[in-house]
Design an enzyme around this catalytic site. Structure first.
Site, PDB file in Angstrom:
ATOM      1  N   SER A   1      -0.027   7.104  -5.930  1.00  0.00           N
ATOM      2  CA  SER A   1       1.092   7.520  -6.955  1.00  0.00           C
ATOM      3  C   SER A   1       2.202   8.002  -6.399  1.00  0.00           C
ATOM      4  CB  SER A   1       0.304   8.848  -7.834  1.00  0.00           C
ATOM      5  OG  SER A   1      -0.825   8.463  -8.636  1.00  0.00           O
TER       6      SER A   1
ATOM      7  N   LYS B   1       5.166   5.895  -7.799  1.00  0.00           N
ATOM      8  CA  LYS B   1       5.600   6.237  -9.080  1.00  0.00           C
ATOM      9  C   LYS B   1       7.071   6.765  -9.062  1.00  0.00           C
ATOM     10  CE  LYS B   1       1.099   6.942 -10.895  1.00  0.00           C
ATOM     11  NZ  LYS B   1      -0.208   7.492 -11.119  1.00  0.00           N
TER      12      LYS B   1
HETATM   13  N1  GLN Z   1      -3.630   4.147  -8.348  1.00  0.00           N
HETATM   14  C1  GLN Z   1      -4.234   5.353  -8.620  1.00  0.00           C
HETATM   15  C2  GLN Z   1      -4.876   5.179 -10.067  1.00  0.00           C
HETATM   16  O1  GLN Z   1      -4.323   4.690 -10.978  1.00  0.00           O
HETATM   17  C3  GLN Z   1      -3.184   6.446  -8.370  1.00  0.00           C
HETATM   18  C4  GLN Z   1      -3.421   7.658  -8.699  1.00  0.00           C
HETATM   19  C5  GLN Z   1      -2.948   8.770  -7.863  1.00  0.00           C
HETATM   20  O2  GLN Z   1      -2.381   8.651  -6.835  1.00  0.00           O
HETATM   21  N2  GLN Z   1      -3.150  10.104  -8.233  1.00  0.00           N
HETATM   22  O3  GLN Z   1      -5.722   6.120 -10.080  1.00  0.00           O
END
Ligand code: GLN
Length: 319
Positions: free
Chosen positions: A74, A77
Site C-alpha cells: 500500500s 498508494k
Molecule cells: N495489495 C494489498 C491489498 O490490496 C495492499 C494492502 C496494504 O498494504 N495494506 O490487500
C-alpha cells in the site's frame, strides 16, 4: 564538497541514531505477524529489519537490511495518488474523499452509505478508484508502465521492478478487493473494466523496493515538491503539503491516530511491512520489518520510527 562543521555533526548524529535504532530493533523479540492473506507474502523472513533516511542535503543514512527489496504494497498508494492528481487535478476528489475511515484497509462497510465513493485514497477501495483514474485512456500495460517508470524516475534507479509472483498471488486470492471494485463499479465510480483496474492495482502493490530506494523516491514530499538533489519539481509545494496531510490522517488506516500520537510524522504503511514517512523540510524515511500489528501496520517499523522521530526531534507537533 566541504561541509560546515555543524552540518557534519548533524550528519554523524543522524548516522548514529539510525544505527542505534536498527541495533535496538534487531534485539527485540516482539515482531508482529507476517501478512499471510497474500500467500506469497507469508514466505518473507520475519526477522528482517531495514531503515534508510534521505535528508534534504543529499545524504542517506541507512542500516540493517536497507538494500533488500520488499513488497511495497500500500505504500504505492502515495505515488499513485501523486500521479492521479497530476492527471486530473482536484477533479480527483469527485471520485474519492479525503477523510480518515476509522476502518480496516480492506473494509467495505462505508461504501454503501457513501454511494460507492471511498473515504480516502489510502484505503484499498480508494486506491482502486485512483488506479482507475490513472488507467483511463490507456491499456493496463501502459498505465502500469507509467507507474513503474515514475518510481524509477523518483528513486533515480532503473532496476526497480514488479514482483510478478506477488502480483499473481494476490490476483488469485484478492476476493475482497474484487468485491470492493465490483461494488464501486455498480455505483459508476469505476469507469474501466473491473479486471483491468484490479490488474493494474495488484501489480503496483507488488512493486519491490528497498528502504534506500523508497527513501530516495519520497524526497519530493520532504522538500516542498522538489527533488532536493536535482531541484526538479515533481509537484507544487501545496500538493506536497496536501499529500503529507492525507498520509498523516489516513496513512495507517485505523491505526492513523496512534501513529500520529506516537511518531508525529505523515506516514504510509504497507502489508509487506514497509512504512514510508516524511519529516517535512528535513528528511524522507523508509523502514521495513515484515511483522504486522492488529491494524495491519509494521509493528517494529512503527516503534523504530517513534524512536527515530523522538531522537531527532522531528515530530511535526514539536520537539
Ligand atoms: N495489495 C494489498 C491489498 O490490496 C495492499 C494492502 C496494504 O498494504 N495494506 O490487500
Amino acid at each position: 564538497m566541504t561541509r560546515m562543521p555543524t552540518e557534519d555533526t548533524a550528519l554523524s548524529q543522524l548516522h548514529d541514531v539510525v544505527h542505534e535504532v536498527a541495533d535496538a530493533m534487531r534485539r527485540r523479540a516482539d515482531r508482529g505477524a507476517v501478512a499471510d492473506y497474500i500467500p506469497e507474502l507469508a514466505t518473507v523472513d520475519p526477522s528482517a529489519f531495514g531503515i534508510a533516511v534521505a535528508d534534504n542535503d543529499g545524504n542517506v543514512a541507512a542500516a540493517g537490511d536497507c538494500d533488500v527489496p520488499f513488497s511495497i504494497q500500500s505504500i504505492s498508494k502515495v505515488f499513485t495518488l501523486t500521479l492521479a492528481l497530476g492527471k486530473v487535478g482536484d477533479n480527483l476528489w469527485r471520485r474519492v474523499g479525503r477523510e480518515p475511515s476509522g476502518s480496516p484497509f480492506n473494509s467495505i462497510v462505508q461504501l454503501e452509505n457513501e454511494r460507492g465513493v471511498p473515504r480516502n485514497p489510502f484505503i484499498n477501495a480508494g486506491a482502486i478508484a485512483v488506479t482507475d483514474v490513472i488507467l483511463s485512456g490507456h491499456q493496463p500495460r501502459e498505465a502500469l508502465g507509467e507507474i513503474l517508470r515514475f518510481m524509477q524516475f523518483l528513486a533515480n534507479d532503473k532496476a526497480i521492478t514488479i514482483d510478478k509472483a506477488v502480483a499473481a498471488s494476490e490476483q488469485r486470492t484478492g476476493f475482497r478487493n474484487m468485491a470492493l471494485a465490483n461494488y464501486m463499479k455498480s455505483f459508476g465510480v469505476l469507469t474501466n473494466p473491473v479486471d483491468f483496474t484490479l490488474g493494474v492495482y495488484f501489480h503496483h502493490c507488488a512493486i519491490a523496493m528497498s528502504c534506500r530506494q523508497l527513501a530516495l523516491a519520497g524526497r519530493f514530499l520532504s522538500h516542498s515538491g522538489k527533488n532536493p538533489e536535482t531541484g526538479i519539481a515533481v509537484v507544487h509545494a501545496e500538493r506536497a503539503r496536501r499529500i503529507n496531510a492525507i498520509m498523516l490522517t489516513c496513512g495507517h488506516y485505523d491505526g492513523s491516530g496512534e501513529f500520529a500520537f506516537r511518531v508525529g510524522l505523515p506516514g504510509k504503511s504497507g502489508v509487506g511491512g514497509g512504512i514510508f514517512a516524511v519529516a517535512p523540510g528535513k528528511a524522507s524515511i523508509a523502514v521495513w520489518s515484515p511483522g504486522l500489528d492488529a491494524a495491519g501496520n509494521s509493528h517494529l517499523g512503527r516503534i523504530a520510527l517513534e524512536a527515530l522521530s523522538k531522537r531527532m526531534g522531528w515530530s511535526i507537533f514539536g520537539a
